[in-house]
Design an enzyme around this catalytic site. Structure first.
Site, PDB file in Angstrom:
ATOM      1  CD  GLU A   1     -42.154 -32.693  10.980  1.00 50.96           C
ATOM      2  OE1 GLU A   1     -41.358 -33.119  11.839  1.00 50.96           O
ATOM      3  OE2 GLU A   1     -42.680 -31.568  11.055  1.00 50.96           O
TER       4      GLU A   1
ATOM      5  CG  ASP B   1     -39.732 -29.994   6.781  1.00 48.08           C
ATOM      6  OD1 ASP B   1     -40.418 -29.801   7.805  1.00 48.08           O
ATOM      7  OD2 ASP B   1     -38.527 -30.321   6.815  1.00 48.08           O
TER       8      ASP B   1
ATOM      9  CE  LYS C   1     -43.362 -28.553  13.375  1.00 52.42           C
ATOM     10  NZ  LYS C   1     -42.527 -29.140  12.328  1.00 52.42           N
TER      11      LYS C   1
ATOM     12  CG  ASP D   1     -37.801 -35.961  12.270  1.00 48.93           C
ATOM     13  OD1 ASP D   1     -36.958 -35.094  12.550  1.00 48.93           O
ATOM     14  OD2 ASP D   1     -38.812 -35.733  11.589  1.00 48.93           O
TER      15      ASP D   1
HETATM   16  N1  LIG Z   1     -24.390 -29.938  12.278  1.00 49.68           N
HETATM   17  C1  LIG Z   1     -25.287 -29.832  13.249  1.00 49.68           C
HETATM   18  N2  LIG Z   1     -25.031 -30.326  14.479  1.00 49.68           N
HETATM   19  C2  LIG Z   1     -25.925 -30.236  15.484  1.00 49.68           C
HETATM   20  N3  LIG Z   1     -27.111 -29.649  15.342  1.00 49.68           N
HETATM   21  C3  LIG Z   1     -27.443 -29.137  14.157  1.00 49.68           C
HETATM   22  C4  LIG Z   1     -26.564 -29.206  13.042  1.00 49.68           C
HETATM   23  N4  LIG Z   1     -27.173 -28.625  11.985  1.00 49.68           N
HETATM   24  C5  LIG Z   1     -28.366 -28.196  12.413  1.00 49.68           C
HETATM   25  N5  LIG Z   1     -28.537 -28.508  13.713  1.00 49.68           N
HETATM   26  C6  LIG Z   1     -29.704 -28.216  14.571  1.00 49.68           C
HETATM   27  O1  LIG Z   1     -30.846 -28.851  14.009  1.00 49.68           O
HETATM   28  C7  LIG Z   1     -31.993 -28.112  14.345  1.00 49.68           C
HETATM   29  C8  LIG Z   1     -32.802 -27.832  13.111  1.00 49.68           C
HETATM   30  O2  LIG Z   1     -33.108 -29.012  12.481  1.00 49.68           O
HETATM   31  P1  LIG Z   1     -34.202 -29.077  11.348  1.00 49.68           P
HETATM   32  O3  LIG Z   1     -33.990 -27.955  10.403  1.00 49.68           O
HETATM   33  O4  LIG Z   1     -34.211 -30.435  10.825  1.00 49.68           O
HETATM   34  O5  LIG Z   1     -35.447 -28.826  12.255  1.00 49.68           O
HETATM   35  P2  LIG Z   1     -36.908 -28.446  11.866  1.00 49.68           P
HETATM   36  O6  LIG Z   1     -37.364 -29.265  10.710  1.00 49.68           O
HETATM   37  O7  LIG Z   1     -36.981 -26.982  11.727  1.00 49.68           O
HETATM   38  O8  LIG Z   1     -37.623 -28.854  13.213  1.00 49.68           O
HETATM   39  P3  LIG Z   1     -38.858 -29.840  13.556  1.00 49.68           P
HETATM   40  O9  LIG Z   1     -38.724 -31.053  12.698  1.00 49.68           O
HETATM   41  O10 LIG Z   1     -38.643 -30.113  14.991  1.00 49.68           O
HETATM   42  O11 LIG Z   1     -40.042 -29.024  13.289  1.00 49.68           O
HETATM   43  C9  LIG Z   1     -31.535 -26.819  14.965  1.00 49.68           C
HETATM   44  O12 LIG Z   1     -31.667 -26.896  16.370  1.00 49.68           O
HETATM   45  C10 LIG Z   1     -30.069 -26.760  14.573  1.00 49.68           C
HETATM   46  O13 LIG Z   1     -29.310 -26.050  15.513  1.00 49.68           O
END
Ligand SMILES: Nc1ncnc2c1ncn2[C@@H]1O[C@H](COP(=O)(O)OP(=O)(O)OP(=O)(O)O)[C@@H](O)[C@H]1O
Length: 654
Positions: free
Chosen positions: A211, A34, A108, A234
């Site tokens: 995803e 991922d 990304k 998502d």
């Molecule tokens: N407990 C929480 N409450 C609110 N936001 C959160 C929490 N934990 C993580 N995040 C937010 O979630 C986001 C990251 O999510 P995730 O890791 O699923 O994204 P990603 O897979 O990197 O992104 P994408 O799917 O868009 O490419 C960040 O903006 C982070 O600040």
């Protein structure tokens, strides 16, 4: 000018739905990655006899996810930029505040996008690192402070290389096969760029999967309880996706997908940063906004505390935000409540509602018929988001899914399917937008409607619009509107050297082939001359969030008008071909028919209709032109011409 029209003869539609082979044997391990905007994760199938054994691979710091951050130490190799020390993941994140210009995060959001794209321009004003235009392809690239220019794919490849290495150490074997996930709403260019990143990292990317589909795979695998209609909402760091899937005994069929490739946690953080700056300036009126925003290091520190406050407020009702030395000797101290956060970010949360509604419409499903709602992405931990989703679907989301890990686990499962480790699982994914070509008068002729299951191959026959035409320009568009000018040009294919023939005679077979990764191949062949051309469509840029929302909205609002214009264009196209056929016949048999009494009258009437068609072509949008009248006159002329031929033949026989 070259013209291109749909062939005026019965169409041949070859549409096939090729299902994935589940028996292909790839003996080696396939990891599932991922590659997230904010965090990345990697997983594998631990036990090939157990479908549910997809397991996250911990990184060298023992963490189950890795920040998607790459940093360069510009001081490490002053002579040779190419050999600068590179930091990845947590190591890069730790030094972010002191090396903001050379720490690349959320890249990304830029992958496969044109520099001139509105979204890229907006990101440029808020990102602490430099985004530059690649002279070669016009795309958005990144530059370190000492001028090392890299594409977002290259940055992605450094992350992927790290994850490959972590996996090899964990598994104790060489790993070079992978399945990588992308947001469902990624277009062709963004998918290609992700595959390129894999290639650069030394990975053979067997498949790029969406995803939300991966999330559903990990949710529904081998569990009859999970059969039914599933909605995957998502919201991650940079993108929003909604997919509606039908899961039935190992068959995962995506019914519809929608989303926004530029909406995620990063936007929430930026809203909070602005709020903090406003509050700080109000308390310190002698300091200007610009004095704060121009300092990249301060901006990075503000972004970090904003994200921390946002995450805190998912667990507590109120949090304190503190940052020493925000500006010279001034410190920041303020509090923020959950309610304040909800209010300032409500417009962002609301932007997820229209894509959800559209996906339900496209899937032909009422919200109450959804059996399960799965939340994916860190942002879905925010209570307000959970409550908006609950209201949308009228049910509480399923809480058994880990929003950070489920996508990588699903990618590993798809890897297992491809390696032959997992059997009896079939994934049927869909295209997010309609694909077609430009035909006569700028009309959009769709070949593959949005939400068609991929892989898919479809051929249609078109023809020329001008006599003696020796080439056609096949312009490939993506979008939902009836006229190409309102859709997005994603590729261009020229077919030259075709035999000059009267318009409407050449048969040009145009084939669209979308593979399982969602990558489009277009080919064109003209039978009589045996000429063939093909391209892999590499669009210039991604679709921006506004563009996507606008496309669907405008398509709905203008459907009636667009259809009318299309119908008028088609009527005229047919009339044009009919009238030139009649004219050609008249020329060929002039001797036979010219002595007939009706002959001069019909010749004059042909001239008049031709003029009317010409007038229409010079002003296709003029609704006062009576297109039906022109078509009727053409039909009548054809009838009169036939009678004339019959009478001339009779006279000749007498
Ligand atoms: N407990 C929480 N409450 C609110 N936001 C959160 C929490 N934990 C993580 N995040 C937010 O979630 C986001 C990251 O999510 P995730 O890791 O699923 O994204 P990603 O897979 O990197 O992104 P994408 O799917 O868009 O490419 C960040 O903006 C982070 O600040």
């Amino acid at each position: 000018m070259l013209r291109f029209g749909r062939l005026n003869c019965p169409k041949l539609n070859i549409s096939s739905r090729l299902l994935y082979s589940t028996s292909s044997q790839v003996v080696k391990k396939v990891i599932g990655i991922d590659l997230g905007t904010t965090n990345s994760a990697v997983a594998y199938i631990r036990d090939s006899n157990d479908k549910k054994s997809a397991t996250i691979i911990e990184n060298d710091e023992g963490q189950r996810t890795t920040p998607s951050i790459v940093a360069f130490d510009v001081k490490s190799s002053p002579q040779n930029k190419e050999q600068m020390k590179t930091l990845v993941g947590m190591a890069a994140k730790r030094q972010n505040a002191v090396n903001a210009e050379n720490t690349f995060f959320a890249t990304k959001r830029l992958i496969g996008r044109a520099f001139d794209d509105k979204e890229v321009q907006r990101d440029m004003s808020i990102m602490p690192y430099k985004i530059v235009k690649c002279e070669f392809n016009g795309q958005a690239y990144l530059s370190t402070s000492n001028g090392l220019i890299q594409s977002p794919s290259q940055i992605g490849s450094i992350l992927l290389k790290y994850l490959k290495q972590v996996s090899e150490e964990y598994l104790g074997e060489e790993v070079n096969l992978a399945v990588i996930t992308v947001p469902a709403y990624f277009n062709d260019s963004q998918r290609q760029a992700t595959k390129d990143a894999g290639k650069l990292a030394g990975l053979n990317v067997l498949r790029v999967i969406n995803e939300p589909t991966a999330a559903a795979l990990s949710f529904g695998i081998d569990d009859k309880r999970n059969n039914g209609l599933v909605a995957v909402y998502d919201l991650g760091g940079g993108t929003f996706d909604i997919s509606i899937l039908d899961i039935e005994d190992g068959v995962f069929e995506v019914r519809a997908t929608n989303g926004d490739t530029h909406l995620g946690g990063e936007d929430f953080d930026n809203v909070i940063v602005n709020y903090i700056i406003d509050t700080f300036i109000k308390e310190n009126p002698e300091i200007t906004r610009e004095e704060i925003t121009k300092n990249r290091e301060t901006m990075q520190r503000l972004k970090d505390i904003s994200e921390r406050a946002k995450i805190d407020l998912s667990h507590v009702k109120k949090t304190v935000i503190e940052l020493p030395f925000v500006y010279k000797s001034k410190h920041l101290r303020m509090s923020m409540t959950e309610e304040e956060l909800d209010n300032m970010t409500l417009s962002l949360i609301k932007r997820t509602i229209p894509p959800v509604k559209q996906a339900l419409v496209d899937a032909d499903i009422e919200a109450e018929n959804i059996d399960e709602v799965i939340l994916v992405g860190g942002m879905t931990r925010m209570p307000k988001i959970r409550s908006v989703v609950k209201d949308l679907f009228g049910r509480s989301p399923n809480s058994s899914v880990n929003p950070d890990e489920t996508v990588a686990l699903g990618a590993a499962i798809q890897g297992g399917v491809l390696s032959g480790e997992i059997k009896n699982v079939l994934l049927l994914d869909v295209t997010p937008l309609t694909l077609g070509i430009e035909t006569f008068g700028g009309a959009f002729s769709p070949l593959i409607p949005r939400n068609t299951t991929v892989p898919v191959r479809k051929t249609e026959i078109f023809s020329t619009g001008v006599d003696g035409q020796t080439g056609v320009d096949i312009k490939v568009f993506q979008g939902e509107r009836g006229l190409v000018r309102n859709n997005k040009l994603i590729g261009d294919l020229k077919l030259t050297g075709i035999t000059p023939l009267p318009k409407g005679i050449p048969q040009i077979y145009v084939t669209f082939d979308i593979d399982a990764d969602g990558i489009i191949n277009v080919s064109a062949a003209e039978k009589s001359s045996g000429k063939e051309q093909s391209i892999t469509v590499i669009p210039n840029s991604g679709l921006s969030e506004q563009e996507i929302a606008k496309l669907v909205e405008e398509a709905n609002a203008n459907r009636a008008q667009d259809n009318l214009i299309r119908q008028r264009l088609e009527l005229i196209s047919k009339a044009d071909i009919m009238i030139s056929d009649t004219e050609n016949l008249f020329k060929r048999y002039e001797k036979l028919i010219s002595s007939e009494m009706e002959y001069p009258k019909i010749v004059n009437d042909i001239k008049a209709v031709k003029q009317a068609i010409k007038d229409f072509k010079t002003n296709e949008n003029d609704m006062s032109i009576d297109v039906n009248g022109i078509k009727k006159a053409t039909d009548a002329l054809q009838g009169r011409a036939l009678k004339l031929f019959q009478s001339a033949t009779k006279h000749q026989q007498q």
